[in-house]
Scaffold this motif. Structure first.
Motif, PDB file in Angstrom:
ATOM      1  N   THR A 129       1.105  -0.993  -0.100  1.00 27.94           N
ATOM      2  CA  THR A 129      -0.369   0.173   0.311  1.00 27.94           C
ATOM      3  C   THR A 129       1.570   1.041  -0.324  1.00 27.94           C
ATOM      4  OG1 THR A 129       0.088   0.334   2.231  1.00 27.94           O
ATOM      5  CG2 THR A 129      -1.728  -1.041   1.786  1.00 27.94           C
ATOM      6  N   GLY A 130       0.552   2.005  -0.657  1.00 28.01           N
ATOM      7  CA  GLY A 130       0.973   3.509  -1.277  1.00 28.01           C
ATOM      8  C   GLY A 130       2.277   3.480  -1.398  1.00 28.01           C
ATOM      9  N   ASP A 131       3.015   4.614  -1.671  1.00 26.32           N
ATOM     10  CA  ASP A 131       4.401   4.817  -2.815  1.00 26.32           C
ATOM     11  C   ASP A 131       5.536   4.497  -2.409  1.00 26.32           C
ATOM     12  OD1 ASP A 131       2.771   5.409  -4.425  1.00 26.32           O
ATOM     13  OD2 ASP A 131       1.920   7.757  -3.613  1.00 26.32           O
ATOM     14  N   GLN A 132       5.659   4.283  -1.103  1.00 26.53           N
ATOM     15  CA  GLN A 132       6.970   3.689  -0.222  1.00 26.53           C
ATOM     16  C   GLN A 132       7.921   2.684  -1.521  1.00 26.53           C
ATOM     17  OE1 GLN A 132       3.875   4.424   1.902  1.00 26.53           O
ATOM     18  NE2 GLN A 132       4.289   6.696   1.382  1.00 26.53           N
ATOM     19  N   VAL A 133       8.691   2.925  -1.472  1.00 25.29           N
ATOM     20  CA  VAL A 133       9.056   1.793  -2.054  1.00 25.29           C
ATOM     21  C   VAL A 133      10.331   1.904  -0.731  1.00 25.29           C
ATOM     22  CG1 VAL A 133      11.256   0.892  -3.695  1.00 25.29           C
ATOM     23  CG2 VAL A 133       9.237   2.485  -4.346  1.00 25.29           C
ATOM     24  N   TYR A 134      10.570   0.743  -0.580  1.00 24.20           N
ATOM     25  CA  TYR A 134      12.156  -0.555   0.922  1.00 24.20           C
ATOM     26  C   TYR A 134      12.847  -0.628   0.807  1.00 24.20           C
ATOM     27  CZ  TYR A 134       7.588   1.099   3.534  1.00 24.20           C
ATOM     28  OH  TYR A 134       6.294   1.988   4.090  1.00 24.20           O
ATOM     29  N   PHE A 135      13.740  -0.541   1.211  1.00 25.43           N
ATOM     30  CA  PHE A 135      14.935  -1.075   1.022  1.00 25.43           C
ATOM     31  C   PHE A 135      15.901  -1.268   1.913  1.00 25.43           C
ATOM     32  CE2 PHE A 135      15.381   1.391  -2.641  1.00 25.43           C
ATOM     33  CZ  PHE A 135      16.110   0.870  -3.751  1.00 25.43           C
ATOM     34  N   ASP A 136      16.412  -3.249   2.181  1.00 31.70           N
ATOM     35  CA  ASP A 136      16.796  -3.188   3.448  1.00 31.70           C
ATOM     36  C   ASP A 136      18.351  -2.971   3.843  1.00 31.70           C
ATOM     37  OD1 ASP A 136      17.619  -4.827   5.642  1.00 31.70           O
ATOM     38  OD2 ASP A 136      16.654  -6.695   4.954  1.00 31.70           O
ATOM     39  N   PRO A 137      18.180  -1.959   4.401  1.00 32.73           N
ATOM     40  CA  PRO A 137      20.258  -1.835   5.187  1.00 32.73           C
ATOM     41  C   PRO A 137      20.572  -3.120   5.697  1.00 32.73           C
ATOM     42  CG  PRO A 137      18.262  -1.150   6.744  1.00 32.73           C
ATOM     43  CD  PRO A 137      17.674  -1.075   6.002  1.00 32.73           C
ATOM     44  N   GLU A 138      20.334  -3.647   5.396  1.00 33.84           N
ATOM     45  CA  GLU A 138      20.998  -5.289   6.211  1.00 33.84           C
ATOM     46  C   GLU A 138      21.188  -6.165   5.035  1.00 33.84           C
ATOM     47  OE1 GLU A 138      22.822  -5.311   8.205  1.00 33.84           O
ATOM     48  OE2 GLU A 138      22.015  -3.000   9.062  1.00 33.84           O
ATOM     49  N   PHE A 139      20.718  -6.082   3.726  1.00 34.40           N
ATOM     50  CA  PHE A 139      20.508  -7.340   2.416  1.00 34.40           C
ATOM     51  C   PHE A 139      21.047  -7.376   2.076  1.00 34.40           C
ATOM     52  CE2 PHE A 139      20.358  -7.742  -2.180  1.00 34.40           C
ATOM     53  CZ  PHE A 139      19.009  -8.352  -2.106  1.00 34.40           C
TER      54      PHE A 139
END
Length: 429
Positions: free
Chosen positions: A164-174
């Motif tokens: 939901t929403g326009d937020q695109v998420y990156f995991d800093p620990e990826f």
């Protein structure tokens, strides 16, 4: 309380669960008047507002102009049922007609905004294709979520039902989590990274490509597929890549890209990006998914298949060509209507197909057969062709072959891809 006032209270309650407030003022007032006159139930109101929303999105007539003329012989509940049946029949006739994108007016481009954020997730693991179904022939693709949510605005995309929403998420620990992922060296893995976001549109933002390249280099038994609609390949062109990385492009005709794949790269830029990587020695692939039935589809897809074969690629450079079409689950249809962008993507005859809604079988057979028969015998021999998310019964009419199980399909795909990777690893022409 009068019956009229009593229904007004009920209407205010049931209308909140429908698309009424997304409609134009004129349509909203008209439907409210009809609802009071015929005492619409919540289901009646939902059906009417969905039809009105579709007509609005398609750029067709509004609900007022297609509303059935009042009958002189029916009254009350009978008249309501007659009106709703007639209205649905009109709506179905619109859907039966092929989409028309050559009306002299272009569909406004949907503005796409994305807010990039960091968000630490739990343990990173390999998932399964989110749209897989036991009723369709599936390649058992494993998925890796490097990024959550997509920055493009394709009208038909299933990702919009996951986030939901326009937020695109990156995991800093990826990167650390990926490096620690357990991989069995005795198994062959086919992992796709384009299921929860576009694989390449973000480039190496937050180090995601660097981490995945190192992961592929560390595990030569992994076939890592980047699937994209972008032309953002600069990071890949400027770095050495292991041979077990495949870059694949979702392709469509210029008409569909401009009308339904908002903010994505134009066709020529996608092809140029793929060509640059192929020239670098990277194995590429192409997904014609979704193929869409519209006025002029046959000629435009034929042009695209011809360009692919004659101007850009040798089949030795190409791992796969997949074919698929529009396949919806109800939450995606609901999300499309809520967003309400000008689009004809839901203007199609929908039938239940293995638990999802899609084109009838005869349209699918026409689309897929036209595509496969447009490729030369050399391409058909050297490239792995397959259907994505389709019943196994349609394979033989299209390709002349079928797989007896998902496992057989999976093994054939991995064997074909691995063969090209080995030839590249050993620099065999």
């Amino acid at each position: 309380m009068s019956h009229k006032a009593d229904y007004s209270v009920k209407f205010a309650s049931i209308s909140e669960q429908t698309l009424l407030n997304t409609l134009s003022d004129e349509s909203r007032m008209f439907i409210r008047e009809m609802a009071h006159e015929y005492r619409f139930t919540q289901q009646d109101l939902r059906q009417v507002t969905e039809i009105a929303r579709d007509l609005q999105m398609w750029g067709e007539s509004n609900i007022e102009s297609v509303w059935p003329v009042a009958s002189e012989t029916h009254t009350g509940k009978q008249e309501k049922q007659r009106i709703l049946r007639t209205l649905v029949a009109t709506w179905e006739r619109y859907k039966e007609a092929a989409n028309n994108y050559q009306l002299g007016t272009s569909i406004p481009v949907k503005k796409v905004t994305a807010e990039v954020m960091e968000k630490e997730k739990g343990k990173l693991g390999l998932g399964y294709c989110p749209v897989a179904s036991p009723k369709t022939r599936c390649c058992n693709l494993l998925t890796l979520d490097a990024v959550d949510n997509c920055g493009y605005g394709c009208s038909y995309c299933s990702i919009q039902s996951f986030f939901t929403g326009d937020q695109v998420y990156f995991d800093p620990e990826f990167a650390d989590k990926l490096a620690a992922l357990s991989i069995d060296p005795e198994k062959t893995y086919h992992i796709g990274t384009g299921q929860s976001s576009d694989s390449l549109m973000w480039g190496n933002s937050h180090g995601v490509l660097q981490a995945q390249i190192e992961f592929a280099r560390k595990h030569p038994n992994v076939i890592l597929e980047f699937k994209t609609k972008s032309a953002n390949v600069s990071y890949l062109l400027n770095h050495d890549l292991p041979p077990n990385i495949i870059c694949s492009w979702s392709l469509n005709t210029p008409t569909i890209i401009s009308n339904e794949e908002h903010a994505s790269a134009p066709l020529e830029k996608r092809l140029d990006a793929a060509k640059h990587l192929a020239e670098k020695g990277v194995i590429v692939g192409f997904h014609f998914h979704p193929m869409i039935h519209y006025q002029g589809w046959k000629e435009e897809y034929a042009d695209l298949f011809n360009i692919l074969q004659t101007s850009f690629f040798d089949p030795k450079q190409v791992a796969m060509v997949s074919l698929g079409t529009l396949t919806f689950i109800k939450p995606v249809i609901k999300k499309i209507r809520e967003q309400g962008s000008r689009s004809q993507i839901l203007k199609m005859p929908m039938v239940d197909t293995e638990g999802k809604l899609s084109y009838p079988g005869e349209i699918k057979l026409e689309l897929f057969s036209h595509a496969y028969n447009s490729f030369s015998s050399q391409w058909q021999k050297e490239v792995f062709f397959y259907l994505c998310m389709e019943n196994h019964n349609i394979w033989k009419p299209v390709f002349g072959i079928e797989y007896e199980s998902n496992e057989a399909f999976e093994q054939a795909m991995k064997q074909s891809y691995s063969g090209k990777i080995e030839r590249l690893r050993n620099q065999i022409p």
